[in-house]
Scaffold this motif. Structure first.
Motif, PDB file in Angstrom:
ATOM      1  N   LYS A 223      56.117 -13.760 -38.994  1.00  0.00           N
ATOM      2  CA  LYS A 223      55.637 -14.701 -38.161  1.00  0.00           C
ATOM      3  C   LYS A 223      54.454 -14.234 -37.245  1.00  0.00           C
ATOM      4  N   LEU A 224      54.676 -12.880 -36.744  1.00  0.00           N
ATOM      5  CA  LEU A 224      53.709 -12.083 -35.899  1.00  0.00           C
ATOM      6  C   LEU A 224      52.564 -11.292 -36.655  1.00  0.00           C
ATOM      7  N   LYS A 225      52.957 -11.200 -38.149  1.00  0.00           N
ATOM      8  CA  LYS A 225      52.058 -10.491 -39.118  1.00  0.00           C
ATOM      9  C   LYS A 225      52.160  -8.999 -38.485  1.00  0.00           C
ATOM     10  N   ALA A 226      53.296  -8.655 -38.075  1.00  0.00           N
ATOM     11  CA  ALA A 226      53.431  -7.184 -37.355  1.00  0.00           C
ATOM     12  C   ALA A 226      54.100  -6.136 -38.618  1.00  0.00           C
ATOM     13  N   PRO A 227      53.409  -4.930 -38.624  1.00  0.00           N
ATOM     14  CA  PRO A 227      54.043  -4.017 -39.357  1.00  0.00           C
ATOM     15  C   PRO A 227      55.345  -3.472 -38.690  1.00  0.00           C
ATOM     16  N   ILE A 228      56.233  -2.867 -39.639  1.00  0.00           N
ATOM     17  CA  ILE A 228      57.546  -2.685 -38.691  1.00  0.00           C
ATOM     18  C   ILE A 228      57.601  -0.837 -39.110  1.00  0.00           C
ATOM     19  N   ALA A 229      57.792  -0.274 -38.139  1.00  0.00           N
ATOM     20  CA  ALA A 229      57.787   1.302 -37.813  1.00  0.00           C
ATOM     21  C   ALA A 229      59.331   1.639 -37.497  1.00  0.00           C
ATOM     22  N   PHE A 240      64.684  -0.777 -46.795  1.00  0.00           N
ATOM     23  CA  PHE A 240      65.045  -1.405 -47.983  1.00  0.00           C
ATOM     24  C   PHE A 240      64.029  -2.801 -47.878  1.00  0.00           C
ATOM     25  N   ASP A 241      63.934  -3.416 -48.982  1.00  0.00           N
ATOM     26  CA  ASP A 241      63.527  -4.744 -49.292  1.00  0.00           C
ATOM     27  C   ASP A 241      62.435  -5.064 -47.935  1.00  0.00           C
ATOM     28  N   ASN A 242      61.701  -4.171 -47.669  1.00  0.00           N
ATOM     29  CA  ASN A 242      60.648  -4.491 -46.388  1.00  0.00           C
ATOM     30  C   ASN A 242      59.424  -4.219 -46.814  1.00  0.00           C
ATOM     31  N   PRO A 243      58.584  -5.588 -47.249  1.00  0.00           N
ATOM     32  CA  PRO A 243      57.108  -5.386 -47.549  1.00  0.00           C
ATOM     33  C   PRO A 243      56.389  -4.783 -46.547  1.00  0.00           C
ATOM     34  N   TYR A 244      56.999  -4.893 -45.071  1.00  0.00           N
ATOM     35  CA  TYR A 244      56.148  -4.672 -43.838  1.00  0.00           C
ATOM     36  C   TYR A 244      56.319  -3.274 -43.582  1.00  0.00           C
ATOM     37  N   ASN A 245      57.372  -2.720 -44.140  1.00  0.00           N
ATOM     38  CA  ASN A 245      57.830  -1.304 -43.657  1.00  0.00           C
ATOM     39  C   ASN A 245      56.318  -0.104 -43.626  1.00  0.00           C
ATOM     40  N   ILE A 246      56.369   0.288 -42.431  1.00  0.00           N
ATOM     41  CA  ILE A 246      55.374   1.390 -42.412  1.00  0.00           C
ATOM     42  C   ILE A 246      56.018   2.939 -42.077  1.00  0.00           C
ATOM     43  N   GLY A 247      57.344   2.987 -42.349  1.00  0.00           N
ATOM     44  CA  GLY A 247      58.189   4.219 -42.434  1.00  0.00           C
ATOM     45  C   GLY A 247      58.275   4.702 -41.029  1.00  0.00           C
ATOM     46  N   MET A 248      58.689   5.855 -40.672  1.00  0.00           N
ATOM     47  CA  MET A 248      59.282   6.564 -39.613  1.00  0.00           C
ATOM     48  C   MET A 248      58.155   7.138 -38.776  1.00  0.00           C
ATOM     49  N   THR A 249      58.487   7.158 -37.379  1.00  0.00           N
ATOM     50  CA  THR A 249      57.564   8.110 -36.765  1.00  0.00           C
ATOM     51  C   THR A 249      58.251   9.074 -36.293  1.00  0.00           C
ATOM     52  N   GLY A 250      57.805   9.927 -35.218  1.00  0.00           N
ATOM     53  CA  GLY A 250      58.454  10.943 -34.757  1.00  0.00           C
ATOM     54  C   GLY A 250      58.210  12.405 -35.638  1.00  0.00           C
ATOM     55  N   ASN A 254      55.633   9.832 -40.711  1.00  0.00           N
ATOM     56  CA  ASN A 254      54.455   9.664 -41.371  1.00  0.00           C
ATOM     57  C   ASN A 254      53.427   9.173 -40.438  1.00  0.00           C
ATOM     58  N   GLU A 255      51.953   9.468 -41.014  1.00  0.00           N
ATOM     59  CA  GLU A 255      50.848   9.258 -40.025  1.00  0.00           C
ATOM     60  C   GLU A 255      50.627   7.663 -39.805  1.00  0.00           C
ATOM     61  N   ALA A 256      51.091   6.850 -40.730  1.00  0.00           N
ATOM     62  CA  ALA A 256      51.008   5.700 -40.720  1.00  0.00           C
ATOM     63  C   ALA A 256      51.771   4.877 -39.551  1.00  0.00           C
ATOM     64  N   GLY A 257      53.097   5.124 -39.480  1.00  0.00           N
ATOM     65  CA  GLY A 257      53.785   4.710 -38.597  1.00  0.00           C
ATOM     66  C   GLY A 257      53.452   5.393 -37.047  1.00  0.00           C
ATOM     67  N   ALA A 332      46.710  -3.117 -43.067  1.00  0.00           N
ATOM     68  CA  ALA A 332      45.865  -1.933 -43.045  1.00  0.00           C
ATOM     69  C   ALA A 332      46.821  -0.674 -43.075  1.00  0.00           C
ATOM     70  N   TYR A 333      48.038  -0.938 -42.161  1.00  0.00           N
ATOM     71  CA  TYR A 333      49.050   0.003 -41.952  1.00  0.00           C
ATOM     72  C   TYR A 333      49.957   0.005 -43.217  1.00  0.00           C
ATOM     73  N   VAL A 334      50.208  -0.992 -43.890  1.00  0.00           N
ATOM     74  CA  VAL A 334      51.085  -1.124 -45.007  1.00  0.00           C
ATOM     75  C   VAL A 334      50.449  -0.430 -46.264  1.00  0.00           C
ATOM     76  N   LYS A 335      49.112  -0.475 -46.222  1.00  0.00           N
ATOM     77  CA  LYS A 335      48.462   0.335 -47.179  1.00  0.00           C
ATOM     78  C   LYS A 335      48.473   1.814 -46.885  1.00  0.00           C
ATOM     79  N   ARG A 336      48.094   2.043 -45.492  1.00  0.00           N
ATOM     80  CA  ARG A 336      48.151   3.632 -45.318  1.00  0.00           C
ATOM     81  C   ARG A 336      49.494   4.288 -45.416  1.00  0.00           C
ATOM     82  N   TYR A 337      50.508   3.352 -45.235  1.00  0.00           N
ATOM     83  CA  TYR A 337      51.861   3.963 -45.518  1.00  0.00           C
ATOM     84  C   TYR A 337      52.089   4.044 -47.411  1.00  0.00           C
ATOM     85  N   ALA A 338      51.621   3.170 -47.740  1.00  0.00           N
ATOM     86  CA  ALA A 338      51.661   3.378 -49.282  1.00  0.00           C
ATOM     87  C   ALA A 338      51.164   4.572 -49.955  1.00  0.00           C
ATOM     88  N   LYS A 339      49.663   4.797 -49.250  1.00  0.00           N
ATOM     89  CA  LYS A 339      48.919   6.060 -49.621  1.00  0.00           C
ATOM     90  C   LYS A 339      49.750   7.015 -49.223  1.00  0.00           C
TER      91      LYS A 339
END
Ligand SMILES: Cc1ncc(C[n+]2csc(CCOP(=O)(O)OP(=O)(O)O)c2C)c(N)n1
Ligand SMILES: [Mg+2]
Length: 570
Positions: A223-229, A240-250, A254-257, A332-339
């Motif tokens: 609903k918020l069109k928010a990525p999930i870190a 898992f099963d998360n098209p909005y995932n941008i991975g871990m921080t810390g 990774n640099e996307a998160g 933009a962040y989902v793509k950055r994470y995929a890269k």
């Protein structure tokens, strides 16, 4: 009719759901041991009590039930301490029965006298002694109930003369555990909704409190069109099963998160108590949802904090949010994470000269392990590689010491996981330093006939510490390990054991190892020069590495520098 207090204690543990009790018997514990033997609780003899505590906390987490450890007086019950810290920090419901010398001798520095109340105060949610035989049932009940309700360790100190007493036991004290659904008030929810609706770019940031809330979190993100870190501890629940995932921080992230958190206007923190303050945004509005009110704003200033279960809170918040159409920030962040994922995959390969980088070993393990495998990883590079390279799928779980950060957690935790889930594949990723620390409990794996699969990442050193030292510009100091052939040692102890040193033999070796019906240890010589890179190249580590390189060259160790550069940067 009177009842033996030892029986009352054990009966209460059993009624509170305890299935296993890990420990080493001895003097003051003997009567309780006899009661345990008569009960339905299974006793698991370990070789070092610390291993028993690691095992119990892993069982408590994976099975979500109270798990017991028990020790003799003095050193016996003292040995649990590091595993008890681990349990309490992981919010694992564990009860330690710390048997004690007889009451009459307490306070006179009697042989083996230890004041457990002092020792365990800081790593427990309950710590008290049974003072009289009459209070045995009531105190055991409240110890169990506190461990379960407050989610942590209860330490119950039991003097030997109390276990041996017989009392009238006719008051039906019993353990009650309520599991309420908690959510913020309507006014709090309206306030959060307003902050989020008015912000442009929102990021969701999930922690371990997101367990079981996958669907509700994704609906809010949609609903918020928010990525999930997420934090490392939330990987199992959000990757898992998360098209909005941008991975871990810390540091393991990774640099996307990392950048999404710094660039957003509003951060919605869900069950996350991430400790490193430098990873939080300074300009964004921060909304924090946590079941523990003491967590609100304790790491970084926040705009609004509310108390609630993530699942229930997200479900209540959803209808109050305005649906957005523009998903460009998220994309933009989902793509950055995929890269990032793609470049990581490309980097993970056989090392120069056919050696085995730890990352490559981890990917091969991930590829061949069962779909619902349970993984443990030792603090050090195995934990870093596990979180970066074990693929999550909603069924797999990873257990590492992320909050306490202790070595030697891996193999003993695997014991507890396998006791709790006898039908599942349990894989331990051990460091050569880590496995050596509680080596004796490989004998527990054999004695208990647990088909655990252990991979020893043998880099001949305390690798993670060496990386820290290099990042500080130091030469490696006291990190070298002179190791045995771990496979040979494993075979001598009764496990299956093989050694592998060449990358072209790794895949077959891993398949053989995982296919073994019983306990099996794969000893892998991994590349000793591989670094754990942070999600950004911080200025300090870069300068540190340059300083290390200069010092190493000055000490005639230019070859080490070359090898490090070649394995990590070329
Ligand atoms: C009980 C304990 N002692 C010391 C440390 C500090 N420490 C953290 S990681 C590490 C090195 C671990 O070495 P190893 O298990 O060989 O893993 P590696 O990083 O080499 O892969 C050390 C000494 C710790 N975290 N816990
Ligand atoms: Mg090592």
């Amino acid at each position: 009719m009177g009842k033996l207090v030892a029986d009352i204690i054990v009966e209460t543990l059993q009624s509170a759901g305890v299935k296993h009790c890990y420990g080493v018997v001895g003097d003051t514990l003997n009567l309780i041991a006899r009661s345990l033997e008569k009960s339905e609780i299974e006793w698991v003899s370990v070789r070092h009590e610390e291993a028993g505590a690691f095992a119990a906390q892993a069982e408590a987490q994976v099975a979500d039930r109270l798990t017991a450890v028990a020790g003799s007086c003095g050193p016996g019950s003292l040995h649990f301490i590091n595993g008890i810290f681990e349990a309490n920090r992981n919010r694992a419901p564990v009860i330690l029965i710390a048997s004690q010398i007889i009451r009459d001798e307490l306070g006179f520095d009697f042989i083996q006298e230890v004041d457990f109340k002092q020792v365990y105060r800081d790593c427990s949610v309950f710590c008290d002694m049974i003072h009289t035989p009459e209070q045995a049932r009531r105190k055991t009940v409240i110890a169990c109930q506190t461990a379960l309700a407050k989610r942590g360790v209860a330490v119950l100190i039991v003097p030997a003369d109390i276990s041996a007493s017989v009392v009238d036991d006719n008051i039906p004290y019993a353990v009650h555990v309520a599991r309420p659904v908690t959510r913020p008030s309507d006014a709090d929810l309206a306030e959060i909704a307003e902050i989020l609706n008015k912000s442009e770019n929102v990021v969701l940031y999930g922690g371990s409190g997101c367990q079981g809330a996958h669907q509700e979190i994704l609906s809010v993100a949609n609903k918020l069109k928010a990525p999930i870190a997420h934090t490392s501890r939330a990987k199992d629940f959000l990757e898992f099963d998360n098209p909005y995932n941008i991975g871990m921080t810390g540091m393991l992230g990774n640099e996307a998160g990392y950048h999404a958190l710094l660039d957003c206007d509003a951060l919605l923190m869900l069950g996350a108590d991430f400790a490193w303050r430098q990873f939080y945004p300074d300009k964004a509005k921060i909304v924090q949802v946590d079941i523990d009110p003491t967590h609100l704003g304790r790491r970084h200033p926040i705009t609004k904090g509310v108390v609630g279960d993530v699942k229930a809170t997200m479900a209540s918040l959803l209808p109050m949010l305005v649906e957005r159409t523009d998903a460009s920030f998220r994309s933009a962040y989902v793509k950055r994470y995929a890269k990032y994922r793609e470049s990581e995959r490309a980097k993970v390969a056989v090392g120069h000269d056919g050696s085995i980088p730890g990352t490559y070993l981890t990917q091969v393990i991930s590829r061949h392990a069962a779909k619902d495998a349970l993984f443990t990883a030792d603090d050090g590079t195995p934990a870093a590689w596990a979180y970066r390279h074990i693929e999550a799928n909603g069924q797999r779980r990873i257990f590492a010491s992320l909050l306490h950060g202790t070595m030697a957690n891996g193999m003993p935790s695997a014991i507890g996981l396998q006791k709790a889930e006898p039908g599942r594949q349990v894989v331990c990723m051990a460091g050569d330093g880590g496995i050596s620390m509680l080596f004796g409990d490989l004998m527990t794996v054999v004695q208990q006939e647990l088909p655990i699969k252990i991979a020893v990442y043998d880099n001949g050193k305390l690798g993670f510490v060496e990386i820290e030292q290099k990042a500080e510009g130091m030469l490696d100091t006291f990190t070298k390990l002179k190791n045995p052939n771990f496979a040979g040692v494993a075979r001598a102890l009764g496990l299956w054991g093989e050694t592998v040193s060449a990358a072209d033999q790794l895949e077959t070796a891993v398949k053989d190892w995982l296919a073994q019906p019983g306990p099996a240890l794969l000893h892998v010589h991994v590349n000793p020069m591989q670094l754990v890179m942070p999600p950004f190249m911080q200025v300090e580590p870069t300068i540190g590495m340059a300083l290390y390189s200069a010092r190493a060259i000055l000490h005639g160790r230019g070859g080490d520098v070359w090898e490090m550069v070649r394995e990590n940067f070329l």
